[in-house]
Design an enzyme around this catalytic site. Structure first.
Site, PDB file in Angstrom:
ATOM      1  N   VAL A  82       0.912  -1.247   0.150  1.00 56.49           N
ATOM      2  CA  VAL A  82       0.062  -0.078   0.105  1.00 56.49           C
ATOM      3  C   VAL A  82       1.012   1.206  -0.025  1.00 56.49           C
ATOM      4  CG1 VAL A  82      -1.947   1.270   1.266  1.00 56.49           C
ATOM      5  CG2 VAL A  82      -1.890  -1.301   1.055  1.00 56.49           C
ATOM      6  N   LYS A  83       0.571   2.117  -0.976  1.00 60.15           N
ATOM      7  CA  LYS A  83       1.389   3.399  -1.166  1.00 60.15           C
ATOM      8  C   LYS A  83       0.685   4.375  -0.306  1.00 60.15           C
ATOM      9  CE  LYS A  83       3.997   5.239  -4.895  1.00 60.15           C
ATOM     10  NZ  LYS A  83       4.025   5.502  -6.461  1.00 60.15           N
ATOM     11  N   ILE A  84       1.480   5.063   0.556  1.00 56.74           N
ATOM     12  CA  ILE A  84       0.960   6.038   1.357  1.00 56.74           C
ATOM     13  C   ILE A  84       1.818   7.434   1.317  1.00 56.74           C
ATOM     14  CG2 ILE A  84       0.386   6.743   3.760  1.00 56.74           C
ATOM     15  CD1 ILE A  84      -0.080   3.877   4.205  1.00 56.74           C
TER      16      ILE A  84
END
Ligand code: G3P
Length: 222
Positions: A82-84
């Site tokens: 997951v890219k945050i």
């Protein structure tokens, strides 16, 4: 150094995977928009091609919303990371993801301090944007050298993913700086394959081989 593709175009990913050099893929909302397909459809297909991390970016501005998306994306496939984005709400979400064993790639990193905070919150990867720093006359790769030194000083295991790579020299520099991963547009990956002397050499070998073949054809059996 691991090589990722920075694209949501499935044909490019298939080609790079067929060369045996592809370790993962990063996407962002801009790249997904270019692919012209639904987000889940694209991520599912990329995950079926690549045997490695595939970054899918959250788009909510609040930690609760980011977590809702993070849980959903992580459930799509075991390859999803997951890219945050780096910000206060992002840090909260990174910390929560770490507690829930969801891997994260912290994006829009422009300084070693941001990288240090993201790592402390529990990021799996941090993505310094090299090209965008160069664009504002700031030597982007210097930040990678500094991040490497800081992470090594303290045995921080978070991986440094050099992003916003614009040309092949960036790739060499990222490797020299000790980045764990570089994520590249497909055009840069193709440029890395090429060398004019290789092309010339292949052309000359093939031409000379034609004359060898002619000799064999003309040879009268004894
Ligand atoms: O995936 C994020 C990053 O690689 C974007 O690159 O060229 O838009 O700065 P760029």
């Amino acid at each position: 150094m691991k090589i990722f593709l920075d694209t949501a175009i499935v044909d490019e990913i298939r080609q790079a995977a067929s060369w045996g050099i592809l370790d993962g893929v990063t996407t962002n909302p801009t790249l997904v928009a270019k692919a012209g397909r639904t987000f889940k459809e694209v991520i599912d297909e990329i995950c079926s091609i690549v045997n490695g991390p595939v970054s899918a970016e959250v788009t909510d501005e609040h930690a609760e919303g980011m977590m809702k998306q993070a849980r959903e994306y992580a459930a799509w496939h075991r390859h999803v990371v997951v890219k945050i984005p780096m910000c206060e709400e992002g840090l909260k979400a990174i910390y929560q993801c770490k507690k829930e064993n969801i891997r994260t790639n912290v994006t829009l990193i422009f300084s070693p301090n941001q990288a240090l905070l993201a790592a402390k919150a529990g990021a799996t990867m941090v993505s310094p944007f090299i090209g965008r720093l160069d664009d504002i006359s700031h030597e982007g790769m210097n930040e990678v050298y500094i991040m490497r030194q800081i992470f090594d000083n303290y045995g921080i295991e978070t991986e440094i993913l050099a992003a916003s790579i614009r040309h092949p020299v960036h790739v060499i520099e990222a490797a020299k700086a000790g980045a764990d991963i570089a994520t590249l547009p497909f055009s840069v990956l193709k440029q890395m394959v090429k060398h004019p002397l290789t092309d010339l050499g292949i052309e000359r070998f093939l031409k000379d081989w034609e004359s060898v073949k002619k000799l064999s054809l003309n040879k009268v059996p004894a």
